[in-house]
Design an enzyme around this catalytic site. Structure first.
Site, PDB file in Angstrom:
ATOM      1  N   ASN A  11       0.868  -1.177   0.000  1.00 48.98           N
ATOM      2  CA  ASN A  11       0.000   0.000   0.000  1.00 48.98           C
ATOM      3  C   ASN A  11       0.903   1.224   0.000  1.00 48.98           C
ATOM      4  OD1 ASN A  11      -1.764   2.072   0.517  1.00 48.98           O
ATOM      5  ND2 ASN A  11      -2.344   1.355   2.576  1.00 48.98           N
ATOM      6  N   LYS A  13       0.025   4.238  -0.138  1.00 48.19           N
ATOM      7  CA  LYS A  13      -0.601   5.406   0.513  1.00 48.19           C
ATOM      8  C   LYS A  13      -0.404   6.642  -0.372  1.00 48.19           C
ATOM      9  CE  LYS A  13       0.038   3.061   4.878  1.00 48.19           C
ATOM     10  NZ  LYS A  13       0.157   3.150   6.336  1.00 48.19           N
ATOM     11  N   HIS A  97      -9.319   1.351   5.305  1.00 47.23           N
ATOM     12  CA  HIS A  97      -8.013   1.501   5.950  1.00 47.23           C
ATOM     13  C   HIS A  97      -8.164   2.441   7.149  1.00 47.23           C
ATOM     14  CE1 HIS A  97      -3.871   2.519   6.739  1.00 47.23           C
ATOM     15  NE2 HIS A  97      -3.535   1.451   6.051  1.00 47.23           N
ATOM     16  N   GLU A  99      -6.452   4.761   8.158  1.00 46.38           N
ATOM     17  CA  GLU A  99      -6.199   6.175   7.858  1.00 46.38           C
ATOM     18  C   GLU A  99      -7.426   6.832   7.247  1.00 46.38           C
ATOM     19  OE1 GLU A  99      -2.574   5.412   5.756  1.00 46.38           O
ATOM     20  OE2 GLU A  99      -1.644   4.837   7.653  1.00 46.38           O
ATOM     21  N   GLU A 167      -4.933  -4.857  10.660  1.00 46.67           N
ATOM     22  CA  GLU A 167      -3.887  -3.859  10.849  1.00 46.67           C
ATOM     23  C   GLU A 167      -4.112  -3.144  12.180  1.00 46.67           C
ATOM     24  OE1 GLU A 167      -2.098  -2.741   6.782  1.00 46.67           O
ATOM     25  OE2 GLU A 167      -3.744  -1.376   7.153  1.00 46.67           O
ATOM     26  N   GLY A 173       3.135   2.129  10.803  1.00 52.10           N
ATOM     27  CA  GLY A 173       4.127   3.187  10.663  1.00 52.10           C
ATOM     28  C   GLY A 173       4.902   3.496  11.930  1.00 52.10           C
ATOM     29  N   SER A 213       3.827  -2.282  10.213  1.00 52.99           N
ATOM     30  CA  SER A 213       5.276  -2.388  10.426  1.00 52.99           C
ATOM     31  C   SER A 213       5.864  -3.733  10.002  1.00 52.99           C
ATOM     32  CB  SER A 213       5.633  -2.069  11.886  1.00 52.99           C
ATOM     33  OG  SER A 213       5.297  -0.722  12.188  1.00 52.99           O
TER      34      SER A 213
END
Ligand code: 13P
Length: 253
Positions: A11, A13, A97, A99, A167, A173, A213
């Site tokens: 991904n 992003k 996701h 985010e 996730e 991250g 990660s």
């Protein structure tokens, strides 16, 4: 039950311009050298989907998108429909996701509608779920995952048209990852909840990816956990070297 074919998906992003296409070329070269395992996918920003699709045409790398609107077309300035993503060359789309759930306030109901839009367009929906750091601290991980599976995954989902990505939000991250015991518990729980929600057949064959990660250094350990059928990789998917360092967890890169 046939063995589940693992998938390593990247991904990107909101990263990547035409300059990044060199990494895609390098990935194609690496992909040509490995066998059939695992399946590979890159989800670039929408602006690069058709360029990436052109580059991977002769390679086993599939192209995915990162989000879609629920409608097929219409007055939704700035949005992109699943049909448009398919037209641009995508075969899958990530929905829900964290985010997007966080930055755009996306609810489980909206994520479910987006997954249905993906299916309508003939795209695989990669439905993301995961608990926040606070939810984990209060030992709410499994209840949160249960709710997200039941409310974000349409009842019509099958192993062919849907992939789940677990996730943990706090692992994205950050360089932090759950223990392998925690990953095993979460993935087993997700598969059990999918079985209750969709039936044994769909749940038994559905890929459940781990994301958060994943790096070359921890991929082999994470990918060997029961019910982990691949990875959804963020930062480490931007460079061919790192991405294939993760693919190497399957002993084929
Ligand atoms: P990182 O691999 O950068 O932690 O991101 C994971 C992710 O969000 C993939 O969708």
């Amino acid at each position: 039950m046939a063995e589940i074919q693992p998938l390593v998906a990247g991904n990107w992003k909101m990263n990547g311009t035409q300059e990044s296409l060199g990494e895609i070329r390098a990935m194609c070269e690496r992909a040509a050298r490995i066998g059939a395992r695992p399946h590979l996918m890159i989800c670039p920003p929408a602006t690069l989907i058709s360029r990436v699709k052109g580059l991977v045409a002769a390679s086993p790398i599939q192209v995915g998108a990162q989000d879609c609107h629920t409608a097929e077309r219409g007055a939704h300035t700035g949005d992109i429909s699943a049909e448009m993503l398919k037209d641009a060359g995508a075969s899958a789309v990530i929905v829900g996701h964290s985010e997007r759930r966080g930055d755009h306030g996306e609810s489980d109901a909206l994520v479910r509608a987006k997954a249905l839009a993906a299916h309508r367009a003939g795209l695989i929906a990669i439905i993301c779920i995961g608990e926040t750091e606070g939810q984990r601290r209060y030992e709410l991980t499994l209840p949160v995952l249960g709710r997200q599976v039941r409310a974000s995954v349409p009842e019509s989902a099958t192993a062919a048209n849907t992939i789940i990505a677990y996730e943990p939000v706090w692992a994205i991250g950050t360089g932090l990852t759950p223990t392998t015991d925690d990953v095993a518990e979460a993935h087993a729980f997700i598969r059990q909840t999918l079985a209750e929600h969709l039936g044994e057949e769909a749940a038994g064959g559905m890929r459940i990816l781990y994301g958060g990660s994943v790096k070359p250094a921890n991929a082999a350990e994470l990918m060997s956990v029961a019910n982990v059928n691949g990875a959804l990789v963020g930062g480490a998917s931007l460079k061919a070297e790192d991405f294939f360092g993760i693919v190497a967890a399957y002993g084929s890169a």
